[in-house]
Scaffold this active site. Structure first.
Site, PDB file in Angstrom:
ATOM      1  N   GLU A   1       0.766  -1.288  -0.099  1.00 21.94           N
ATOM      2  CA  GLU A   1       0.080  -0.062  -0.040  1.00 21.94           C
ATOM      3  C   GLU A   1       1.003   1.198   0.063  1.00 21.94           C
ATOM      4  O   GLU A   1       0.646   2.157  -0.862  1.00 21.94           O
ATOM      5  CB  GLU A   1      -0.870   0.001   1.247  1.00 21.94           C
TER       6      GLU A   1
ATOM      7  N   SER B   1      15.430  -1.117  -1.979  1.00 22.65           N
ATOM      8  CA  SER B   1      15.728  -2.402  -2.360  1.00 22.65           C
ATOM      9  C   SER B   1      15.502  -3.423  -1.368  1.00 22.65           C
ATOM     10  O   SER B   1      15.113  -4.458  -1.588  1.00 22.65           O
ATOM     11  CB  SER B   1      17.242  -2.683  -2.983  1.00 22.65           C
TER      12      SER B   1
ATOM     13  N   PHE C   1       0.635  -3.429  -6.462  1.00 20.11           N
ATOM     14  CA  PHE C   1       0.859  -2.047  -5.989  1.00 20.11           C
ATOM     15  C   PHE C   1       0.285  -1.156  -7.254  1.00 20.11           C
ATOM     16  O   PHE C   1       0.155  -1.637  -8.279  1.00 20.11           O
ATOM     17  CB  PHE C   1       2.220  -1.805  -5.421  1.00 20.11           C
TER      18      PHE C   1
ATOM     19  N   ASN D   1       5.193   9.586 -11.475  1.00 24.55           N
ATOM     20  CA  ASN D   1       6.099   9.173 -10.680  1.00 24.55           C
ATOM     21  C   ASN D   1       7.127   8.182 -11.393  1.00 24.55           C
ATOM     22  O   ASN D   1       7.413   6.945 -11.050  1.00 24.55           O
ATOM     23  CB  ASN D   1       5.557   8.415  -9.489  1.00 24.55           C
TER      24      ASN D   1
ATOM     25  N   TYR E   1      10.945   0.100  -9.791  1.00 26.93           N
ATOM     26  CA  TYR E   1      10.271  -1.286  -9.654  1.00 26.93           C
ATOM     27  C   TYR E   1      10.544  -2.064 -11.025  1.00 26.93           C
ATOM     28  O   TYR E   1      10.829  -3.112 -10.962  1.00 26.93           O
ATOM     29  CB  TYR E   1       8.604  -0.875  -9.542  1.00 26.93           C
TER      30      TYR E   1
ATOM     31  N   ARG F   1      13.150  -1.845 -13.024  1.00 28.50           N
ATOM     32  CA  ARG F   1      14.547  -2.538 -13.242  1.00 28.50           C
ATOM     33  C   ARG F   1      14.545  -3.777 -12.194  1.00 28.50           C
ATOM     34  O   ARG F   1      15.554  -4.485 -12.341  1.00 28.50           O
ATOM     35  CB  ARG F   1      15.595  -1.240 -12.294  1.00 28.50           C
ATOM     36  N   ARG F   2      13.726  -3.964 -11.235  1.00 31.08           N
ATOM     37  CA  ARG F   2      13.601  -5.083 -10.528  1.00 31.08           C
ATOM     38  C   ARG F   2      12.756  -6.096 -10.900  1.00 31.08           C
ATOM     39  O   ARG F   2      12.481  -7.121 -10.159  1.00 31.08           O
ATOM     40  CB  ARG F   2      13.178  -4.590  -9.141  1.00 31.08           C
TER      41      ARG F   2
END
Lengths: 223, 173
Positions: free
Chosen positions: B92, B107, B127, B133, B140, B142-143
């Site tokens: 959230e 991270s 999410f 943004n 996010y 990139r991961r």
């Protein structure tokens, strides 16, 4: 058409599972459904359920004179009667036992006949979320009415019941998501006062799913 | 290298949780929308049936002070349900104070949450992020995160309380 909305019971999970797949087919994503009715039973009817569910059902006057369930269309027109494949008829109750005279036959729908003989005709699955700005909210994950029973107020009835639960639990809002191409649903919700927050405030859904979640987890710090 | 620790939230963290919620709302340009109080957060998160869970990131205070660690970041999450795949972890809120960014705290929080997701039998972590943004979206992606608003067309809708009330009063037993 007269109908009733009630809280789902554990026994409804097979029907709910069937309708979940029907909704996924409608949304063009049937291969994404991995849950079984056993998963739904475990996750929704344990001491700490992860969701709540309402079902809409058609009452007895819509059953046939023999007391069997209303038979809808089937994609292949066949059912299995005591192991023998034969054409479906409107007098056959699909699912469970069918007693004719002194004999009792096992009747079941075949995989190719998903829509025959159901009295549960819709569902709404929801859970509670939390807004750090305003507090408890309700999120309606699925709302579905079988095609033959649309246009009769059942979807509105299901959603009104979710809204009632939300008001009773002092939820500050109801949220849900809709696919951008799903115009009938978009029109339905907007008519009820829904606001598109993706359009208005730019919110996008993101997820880490399957392999990407696994990769992220493998790099977690060890205690 | 700043030393930091990530741990589960406790009732004493409620003032810091509210402070960080407000800082995140300010970052999103919506600080006036935060209506929750410390009392709400305490009751909702640390009662018999918590509506949310939190992890806190803290750093040691200055050596010359006698104070304990300082909270500089948090993540709030809860469990939701997808009828197609089952239990989900829903993130959230997720925020690290500006002066403590880019040292790996975000991270580590994310990795901890994903580990927790697996331990609690969640197949996915979901999410929302505002499309403006871009910094967070890139973080996010990139991961390995996917934007399913772009990829699949999902749009978020809300119905506010007054419309809910109107709808529910039309509901018949």
């Amino acid at each position: 058409m007269h109908f009733k909305v009630r809280a789902a019971a554990k026994e409804d999970c097979k029907e709910i599972s069937r309708m979940i797949m029907e909704l996924a087919v409608y949304e063009n994503m049937p291969d994404q459904v991995k849950t079984s009715h056993e998963d739904l039973e475990r996750d929704g009817f344990s001491p700490n359920p992860f969701y709540e569910c309402l079902v809409a059902e058609v009452p007895d006057e819509h059953k046939t004179k023999d007391g069997h369930c209303l038979a809808g269309r089937s994609t292949c027109g066949h059912v299995s009667v005591s192991g023998q494949r034969q054409p479906a008829s409107s007098s056959l109750c699909v699912g469970g036992q069918d007693t004719l005279g002194s004999s009792t036959r096992q009747v079941k729908r075949l995989k190719c006949c998903p829509n025959d003989g159901y009295t549960v005709v819709g569902y709404a699955l929801y859970f509670y979320t939390y807004s750090t700005w305003k507090g408890r909210s309700v999120y309606m994950e699925d709302l579905y009415v079988m095609p033959d029973f649309r246009g009769k107020g059942i979807g509105t009835g299901l959603m009104a019941k979710v809204a009632q639960v939300g008001v009773e639990k002092q939820c500050v809002r109801l949220q849900f998501s809709v696919l951008e191409w799903n115009k009938p649903s978009l029109d339905f919700y907007i008519a009820k006062g829904a606001e598109d927050l993706t359009a208005k405030e730019g919110w996008h859904f993101l997820r880490f799913h399957g392999q990407s979640l696994d990769t992220l987890a493998k790099e977690a710090p060890k205690d | 290298m700043t030393d930091f620790k990530i741990r589960k939230a406790e009732p004493k963290d409620v003032p810091d949780i509210l402070r960080l919620i407000k800082e995140l709302a300010k970052y999103e340009g919506m600080e006036n929308q935060v209506k929750l109080t410390e009392e709400d957060l305490l009751e909702d998160g640390f009662g018999d049936n918590p509506l949310y869970h939190c992890v806190m990131a803290e750093v040691p205070s200055e050596p010359q002070s006698n104070n304990g660690p300082v909270v500089i970041g948090f993540a709030m999450y809860y469990f939701t349900y997808d009828p197609w795949i089952g239990k989900l972890l829903y993130l959230e809120d997720f925020f690290v104070m500006e002066e403590y960014r880019e040292i790996g705290i975000g991270s580590e929080i994310l990795k901890l949450l994903s580990d927790m997701a697996f331990e609690t039998r969640c197949n996915s972590m979901h999410f929302v992020v505002a499309k403006d943004n871009q910094e967070s979206i890139e973080f996010y992606k990139r991961r390995g995160a996917a934007d399913i608003t772009l990829d699949e067309g999902w749009r978020l809708f809300k119905i506010n309380r007054s419309s809910l009330f109107k709808m529910s009063s039309g509901s018949k037993e």
